[in-house]
Motif scaffolding. Structure first.
Motif, PDB file in Angstrom:
ATOM      1  N   HIS A  60       0.820  -1.216   0.000  1.00 40.28           N
ATOM      2  CA  HIS A  60       0.000   0.000   0.000  1.00 40.28           C
ATOM      3  C   HIS A  60       0.855   1.267   0.000  1.00 40.28           C
ATOM      4  O   HIS A  60       0.403   2.318  -0.446  1.00 40.28           O
ATOM      5  CB  HIS A  60      -0.973   0.009   1.193  1.00 40.28           C
ATOM      6  N   THR A  93      -7.357   1.965   1.757  1.00 40.29           N
ATOM      7  CA  THR A  93      -7.064   0.638   2.288  1.00 40.29           C
ATOM      8  C   THR A  93      -8.292   0.094   2.999  1.00 40.29           C
ATOM      9  O   THR A  93      -9.089   0.851   3.565  1.00 40.29           O
ATOM     10  CB  THR A  93      -5.884   0.678   3.269  1.00 40.29           C
ATOM     11  N   ILE A 100      -6.589  -3.017  -1.201  1.00 43.40           N
ATOM     12  CA  ILE A 100      -6.436  -1.597  -1.529  1.00 43.40           C
ATOM     13  C   ILE A 100      -7.302  -1.289  -2.743  1.00 43.40           C
ATOM     14  O   ILE A 100      -7.314  -2.052  -3.718  1.00 43.40           O
ATOM     15  CB  ILE A 100      -4.974  -1.256  -1.879  1.00 43.40           C
TER      16      ILE A 100
END
Length: 340
Positions: A60, A93, A100
């Motif tokens: 992420h 997220t 994600i």
């Protein structure tokens, strides 16, 4: 007629973190969809990705805003080739399933929301567009099909508004249809239908197709060209150009003062009728097998449902042009909106 073989189509997704070492996240992709329209300017990719570690770092972090991504494709005849690049413009997220959601936009996004102010003397449409792009710092790639002289003008507007306006004026003056694109990070304007390889789309490779014909709100069958307005008097009518009035009389007025010569105004009138003087055909090919190389503005030959011609009692393809694409990278399908 050979149907395109999607069995050989592959995509791979690359991230470019700040440290410069690119990462292949293809195996982490759960869904990935692409959207491109002729007037949308910005092509986008929406991703749903597993949030896992690569090289000891949670992914992420590398999908965060302004980070870069590239998509490559290959098929039976073409090796790995870049088909898209952009930067992340949304980031979300999801704690429940460690995933994600992200949106990637190509660099034409830089044009959106940019205010501009210029004084332009008499000059060309392509010169003005390039000046706007240079002022924003946008790299320019292929630039074709834009022509026509424009009168002097003080501009206080947004970049996208004026670029689209100058593109439309060029098409009216020259009769050449063009498409805005972005290739490898460079802004481009290309002539519609300039692709060298033309694919055939047929019912064997598509789930469905729709063919809708309408009389649009901007339908025009008569164009009147008026001269310069003097005081409160009625401006002189210089010429009337009439098209097919079978669907009624729909009049558009233009003024010769917006053009350099009477001949240029007459040409613009004819081009308006050519573009707006016939019923609008909204034709869609749904869930066709994905062909990675087809882009907005490309010519395609189509024989799906009522979209096609007849020869010797058999359906044959007819030429159409792509005005919008939505693409499912995972399921390898695409939906195309077309125009004649």
């Amino acid at each position: 007629m050979k149907t395109y073989n999607t069995d050989f189509v592959q995509y791979r997704f690359w991230l470019f973190p700040p440290n410069g070492k690119r990462k292949d996240i293809t195996d982490l992709i759960e869904t990935a969809t692409f959207t491109s329209t002729d007037e949308g300017l910005v092509d986008t990719v929406d991703l749903h990705v597993k949030n896992e570690k690569i090289d000891g770092l949670w992914i992420h972090e590398d999908l965060y805003l302004a980070r870069r991504m590239m998509i490559e494709a290959k098929d039976e005849d073409t090796d790995w080739t870049e088909v898209y690049r952009g930067t992340f413009t949304t980031w979300q997220t999801n704690a429940s399933d460690f995933t994600i959601n992200s949106t990637v936009s190509n660099s034409n996004q830089l044009l959106v929301g940019n205010d501009i102010i210029y004084y332009f003397p008499d000059g060309t449409a392509d010169g003005r567009i390039k000046t706007i792009l240079s002022g924003i710092g946008m790299p320019v790639g292929k630039f074709e099909g834009i022509g026509g002289m424009l009168s002097k003008e003080m501009v206080k507007s947004q970049a996208t508004t004026k670029i689209l306006e100058y593109k439309e004026k060029s098409e009216q003056k020259t009769g050449v249809k063009t498409v805005i694109r972005n290739t490898k990070g460079k802004f481009e304007i290309v002539t519609r239908g300039s692709n060298q390889k033309i694919y055939v789309l047929d019912s064997r490779a598509a789930q469905d197709g729709t063919d809708v014909h309408t009389i649009s709100n901007d339908f025009v069958t008569v164009v009147k060209v008026y001269g310069v307005v003097k005081g409160d008097k009625m401006p002189p009518l210089q010429t009337t150009v009439t098209g097919d009035t079978a669907f009624g009389t729909h009049t558009k007025i233009i003024y010769s003062s917006d053009y350099n010569t009477p001949a240029e105004a007459n040409t613009a009138a004819k081009n308006i009728l050519k573009e707006q003087g016939k019923p609008q055909k909204n034709q869609t090919i749904k869930d066709h097998v994905d062909i990675p190389w087809i882009r907005v503005g490309d010519a395609v030959d189509v024989a799906v449902g009522t979209i096609g011609g007849i020869k010797n009692d058999a359906q044959v393809p007819i030429r159409r042009y792509v005005v919008a694409i939505s693409r499912d990278y995972v399921n390898k399908t695409m939906t195309l909106e077309l125009e004649a």
